[in-house]
Design a protein around this motif. Structure first.
Motif, PDB file in Angstrom:
ATOM      1  N   LEU A  18       9.219   4.237  89.225  1.00 26.22           N
ATOM      2  CA  LEU A  18       8.717   3.030  88.571  1.00 26.22           C
ATOM      3  C   LEU A  18       9.019   1.765  89.368  1.00 26.22           C
ATOM      4  CD1 LEU A  18       9.597   3.629  84.798  1.00 26.22           C
ATOM      5  CD2 LEU A  18       7.363   3.842  85.904  1.00 26.22           C
ATOM      6  N   GLY A  19      10.158   1.728  90.066  1.00 27.21           N
ATOM      7  CA  GLY A  19      10.539   0.519  90.799  1.00 27.21           C
ATOM      8  C   GLY A  19      11.359  -0.430  89.938  1.00 27.21           C
ATOM      9  N   VAL A  20      11.713  -1.582  90.522  1.00 26.71           N
ATOM     10  CA  VAL A  20      12.665  -2.488  89.877  1.00 26.71           C
ATOM     11  C   VAL A  20      12.149  -3.047  88.555  1.00 26.71           C
ATOM     12  CG1 VAL A  20      14.002  -4.614  90.120  1.00 26.71           C
ATOM     13  CG2 VAL A  20      13.669  -3.129  92.100  1.00 26.71           C
ATOM     14  N   GLU A  21      10.996  -3.680  88.573  1.00 19.62           N
ATOM     15  CA  GLU A  21      10.522  -4.389  87.378  1.00 19.62           C
ATOM     16  C   GLU A  21      10.303  -3.450  86.197  1.00 19.62           C
ATOM     17  OE1 GLU A  21       6.893  -7.395  86.004  1.00 19.62           O
ATOM     18  OE2 GLU A  21       7.267  -7.042  88.143  1.00 19.62           O
ATOM     19  N   LYS A  22       9.499  -2.415  86.398  1.00 22.51           N
ATOM     20  CA  LYS A  22       9.215  -1.485  85.301  1.00 22.51           C
ATOM     21  C   LYS A  22      10.438  -0.652  84.951  1.00 22.51           C
ATOM     22  CE  LYS A  22       4.265  -1.040  86.268  1.00 22.51           C
ATOM     23  NZ  LYS A  22       3.180  -0.112  86.674  1.00 22.51           N
ATOM     24  N   GLY A  23      11.211  -0.287  85.971  1.00 20.62           N
ATOM     25  CA  GLY A  23      12.406   0.519  85.734  1.00 20.62           C
ATOM     26  C   GLY A  23      13.453  -0.224  84.935  1.00 20.62           C
ATOM     27  N   MET A  24      13.679  -1.493  85.280  1.00 21.65           N
ATOM     28  CA  MET A  24      14.659  -2.287  84.539  1.00 21.65           C
ATOM     29  C   MET A  24      14.217  -2.500  83.098  1.00 21.65           C
ATOM     30  SD  MET A  24      16.231  -5.128  87.162  1.00 21.65           S
ATOM     31  CE  MET A  24      17.635  -5.472  86.115  1.00 21.65           C
ATOM     32  N   LYS A  25      12.937  -2.704  82.904  1.00 26.66           N
ATOM     33  CA  LYS A  25      12.423  -2.892  81.542  1.00 26.66           C
ATOM     34  C   LYS A  25      12.679  -1.649  80.695  1.00 26.66           C
ATOM     35  CE  LYS A  25       8.241  -4.188  79.005  1.00 26.66           C
ATOM     36  NZ  LYS A  25       6.799  -4.546  79.106  1.00 26.66           N
ATOM     37  N   LEU A  26      12.454  -0.475  81.280  1.00 27.37           N
ATOM     38  CA  LEU A  26      12.695   0.771  80.558  1.00 27.37           C
ATOM     39  C   LEU A  26      14.173   0.930  80.224  1.00 27.37           C
ATOM     40  CD1 LEU A  26      11.854   3.607  79.528  1.00 27.37           C
ATOM     41  CD2 LEU A  26      12.214   4.443  81.866  1.00 27.37           C
ATOM     42  N   ILE A  27      15.045   0.727  81.203  1.00 28.25           N
ATOM     43  CA  ILE A  27      16.473   0.948  80.988  1.00 28.25           C
ATOM     44  C   ILE A  27      17.075  -0.084  80.044  1.00 28.25           C
ATOM     45  CG2 ILE A  27      18.724   1.096  82.104  1.00 28.25           C
ATOM     46  CD1 ILE A  27      16.803   3.480  82.606  1.00 28.25           C
TER      47      ILE A  27
ATOM     48  N   MET B  54      17.131   0.819  76.458  1.00 23.62           N
ATOM     49  CA  MET B  54      17.960   1.958  76.048  1.00 23.62           C
ATOM     50  C   MET B  54      19.409   1.509  75.896  1.00 23.62           C
ATOM     51  SD  MET B  54      16.449   4.994  78.480  1.00 23.62           S
ATOM     52  CE  MET B  54      14.788   5.622  78.208  1.00 23.62           C
ATOM     53  N   PRO B  55      19.925   1.412  74.676  1.00 24.81           N
ATOM     54  CA  PRO B  55      21.306   0.967  74.453  1.00 24.81           C
ATOM     55  C   PRO B  55      22.313   1.864  75.176  1.00 24.81           C
ATOM     56  CG  PRO B  55      20.077   0.992  72.393  1.00 24.81           C
ATOM     57  CD  PRO B  55      19.218   1.686  73.410  1.00 24.81           C
ATOM     58  N   GLY B  56      23.279   1.214  75.838  1.00 30.10           N
ATOM     59  CA  GLY B  56      24.337   1.975  76.483  1.00 30.10           C
ATOM     60  C   GLY B  56      23.949   2.614  77.798  1.00 30.10           C
ATOM     61  N   VAL B  57      22.778   2.246  78.322  1.00 33.09           N
ATOM     62  CA  VAL B  57      22.317   2.797  79.597  1.00 33.09           C
ATOM     63  C   VAL B  57      22.073   1.643  80.563  1.00 33.09           C
ATOM     64  CG1 VAL B  57      20.627   4.273  80.750  1.00 33.09           C
ATOM     65  CG2 VAL B  57      21.171   4.660  78.339  1.00 33.09           C
ATOM     66  N   ASP B  58      22.523   1.814  81.809  1.00 34.49           N
ATOM     67  CA  ASP B  58      22.310   0.791  82.828  1.00 34.49           C
ATOM     68  C   ASP B  58      21.784   1.426  84.097  1.00 34.49           C
ATOM     69  OD1 ASP B  58      23.233  -1.988  81.911  1.00 34.49           O
ATOM     70  OD2 ASP B  58      24.864  -0.688  81.229  1.00 34.49           O
ATOM     71  N   ALA B  59      21.302   0.575  84.992  1.00 33.49           N
ATOM     72  CA  ALA B  59      20.741   1.080  86.240  1.00 33.49           C
ATOM     73  C   ALA B  59      20.996   0.113  87.385  1.00 33.49           C
ATOM     74  CB  ALA B  59      19.234   1.321  86.092  1.00 33.49           C
ATOM     75  N   ILE B  60      21.081   0.680  88.586  1.00 38.36           N
ATOM     76  CA  ILE B  60      21.250  -0.080  89.817  1.00 38.36           C
ATOM     77  C   ILE B  60      20.070   0.261  90.729  1.00 38.36           C
ATOM     78  CG2 ILE B  60      22.720  -0.489  91.820  1.00 38.36           C
ATOM     79  CD1 ILE B  60      25.012   0.802  90.050  1.00 38.36           C
ATOM     80  N   PHE B  61      19.391  -0.760  91.235  1.00 33.47           N
ATOM     81  CA  PHE B  61      18.249  -0.570  92.123  1.00 33.47           C
ATOM     82  C   PHE B  61      18.575  -1.196  93.479  1.00 33.47           C
ATOM     83  CE2 PHE B  61      16.787  -0.742  87.802  1.00 33.47           C
ATOM     84  CZ  PHE B  61      15.733   0.158  87.703  1.00 33.47           C
TER      85      PHE B  61
ATOM     86  N   THR C 204      21.139  -3.890  85.839  1.00 35.58           N
ATOM     87  CA  THR C 204      20.822  -4.263  84.460  1.00 35.58           C
ATOM     88  C   THR C 204      22.020  -4.992  83.843  1.00 35.58           C
ATOM     89  OG1 THR C 204      21.453  -2.011  83.822  1.00 35.58           O
ATOM     90  CG2 THR C 204      19.091  -2.482  84.047  1.00 35.58           C
ATOM     91  N   SER C 205      21.754  -5.643  82.716  1.00 38.06           N
ATOM     92  CA  SER C 205      22.722  -6.588  82.142  1.00 38.06           C
ATOM     93  C   SER C 205      24.060  -5.967  81.772  1.00 38.06           C
ATOM     94  CB  SER C 205      22.102  -7.256  80.912  1.00 38.06           C
ATOM     95  OG  SER C 205      21.692  -6.284  79.963  1.00 38.06           O
ATOM     96  N   GLY C 206      24.067  -4.699  81.382  1.00 31.55           N
ATOM     97  CA  GLY C 206      25.309  -4.076  80.947  1.00 31.55           C
ATOM     98  C   GLY C 206      26.315  -3.842  82.053  1.00 31.55           C
ATOM     99  N   LEU C 207      25.914  -4.010  83.316  1.00 29.69           N
ATOM    100  CA  LEU C 207      26.818  -3.789  84.444  1.00 29.69           C
ATOM    101  C   LEU C 207      27.498  -5.064  84.934  1.00 29.69           C
ATOM    102  CD1 LEU C 207      24.823  -1.168  86.538  1.00 29.69           C
ATOM    103  CD2 LEU C 207      26.971  -0.817  85.330  1.00 29.69           C
TER     104      LEU C 207
END
Length: 349
Positions: free
Chosen positions: A300-309, A312-319, A329-332
């Protein structure tokens, strides 16, 4: 053998942890075992009086899962399903059925970007094998007609699976390791283990509990531009899972262009979404979910991937992008430490 030894050394390096605690009494006994299966190096470390029992039992479970879900092993559930594509339903182990059902769920969530019927396309490219090549447009077009997760039919009552068309095939490589980590967690709990590190190939790591002294585990995130085992950032935590997908894992270069193994089911080519790696970090989902999500966010890439993650409560991502930018993402916020000055962190986009 040399390649296996190199991979073992690399996996030991990418997990930046301190395992120097000296055993002092049964509760602090440490046991570590490393093995090669599922086409990667697995390392399990547990602490406690049942540490050896838990780790050995976990390794046996890994072998069992590999024998059930590998597309390359004779007699596996996946091989039987693929051999009977377009013909009949195949009764499978309930564990295999669960993994396939979960994979189809993520096929739907991702809008088809995660698709276990990608196998014919993966076989055509051969990335990670001795016959890797760039297929012709006509060859890609031919196999694309067999890729559609909706054509995987399930009979939940009898744990049966059928592929709708002859020529279809599935591959659970993008989700089976996550399931394996969840099963190992169950084994640790059953044996009364409170502290363990589950490292399935460096790209899938689960920090079970805390370190025995109560402090956080420190896990290095693979540098997508560096040698295997070199990290660019550290995530600290406990009861946390980390799963990474990247274009550095399996690839070949032809005419100066890198072709990696994460294929886009809609284009037939390696995914090009402006990222070189994505990492899922979570304390709220199972490893099987993180395994699928790391692939999905890469495609998905950064924009769409970050929106998806972020949904999702309690889930984060690094791109990580090709220009050494790191988006988290904000939780990190405050939990991700960049250790390589070439990389610059952006906590939102």
């Amino acid at each position: 053998m040399k390649q296996i030894v190199k991979r073992i050394i690399a996996i030991l390096m990418v997990v930046f942890i301190s395992l120097s605690l000296t055993a002092c009494g049964n509760n602090n006994q440490q046991y570590t075992r490393t093995d090669f299966m599922m086409d990667t190096v697995m390392q399990l470390t547990a602490y406690g009086k049942n540490a050896k029992k838990a780790v050995d039992e976990s390794m046996e479970k890994l072998k069992e899962i590999d024998n059930l879900m590998s597309s390359q092993k004779n007699g596996s559930d996946v091989e039987k399903i693929n051999e009977n594509a377009g013909k009949k339903y195949v009764k499978v182990n309930p564990e295999t059925f669960y993994v396939i059902k979960t994979a189809l769920k993520y096929g739907k969530i991702s809008g088809g970007n995660f698709d276990i019927t990608i196998a014919p396309l993966a076989n055509l490219w051969g990335i990670g094998t001795n016959h890797a090549r760039v297929p012709s447009e006509s060859q890609i077009k031919e196999v694309m007609k067999y890729i559609n997760y909706r054509d995987v039919l399930l009979n939940a009552k009898d744990y049966e699976v059928k592929l709708k068309k002859q020529g279809m095939a599935i591959d659970l490589g993008g989700i089976a390791k996550g399931y394996a980590a969840d099963e190992i967690e169950n084994i640790m709990k059953k044996n009364g283990i409170k502290h363990a590190l589950i490292n399935l190939g460096g790209s899938s790591v689960y920090m079970y509990g805390s370190k025995p002294d109560g402090s956080n585990w420190n896990i290095g995130i693979q540098d997508p531009f560096g040698d295997k085992g070199k990290y660019f950032a550290i995530v600290s935590g406990k009861d946390m899972l980390i799963d990474t997908s990247g274009n550095y894992e399996r690839y070949f270069i032809q005419n100066g262009k890198r072709y990696h193994h994460i294929l886009n089911p809609f284009t037939g080519y390696p995914a090009e979404s402006g990222v070189v790696s994505t990492t899922i970090v979570s304390t709220n989902i199972k490893s099987i979910d993180a395994d699928a999500l790391s692939t999905i966010t890469f495609i998905l890439g950064v924009e769409k991937g970050m929106k998806l993650i972020e949904s999702m409560p309690g889930v984060d991502a690094i791109f990580v992008t090709p220009d050494y930018k790191v988006y988290a993402t904000s939780g990190l916020k405050g939990k991700l430490k960049i250790t390589d000055s070439r990389f610059k962190l952006y906590e939102n986009r």
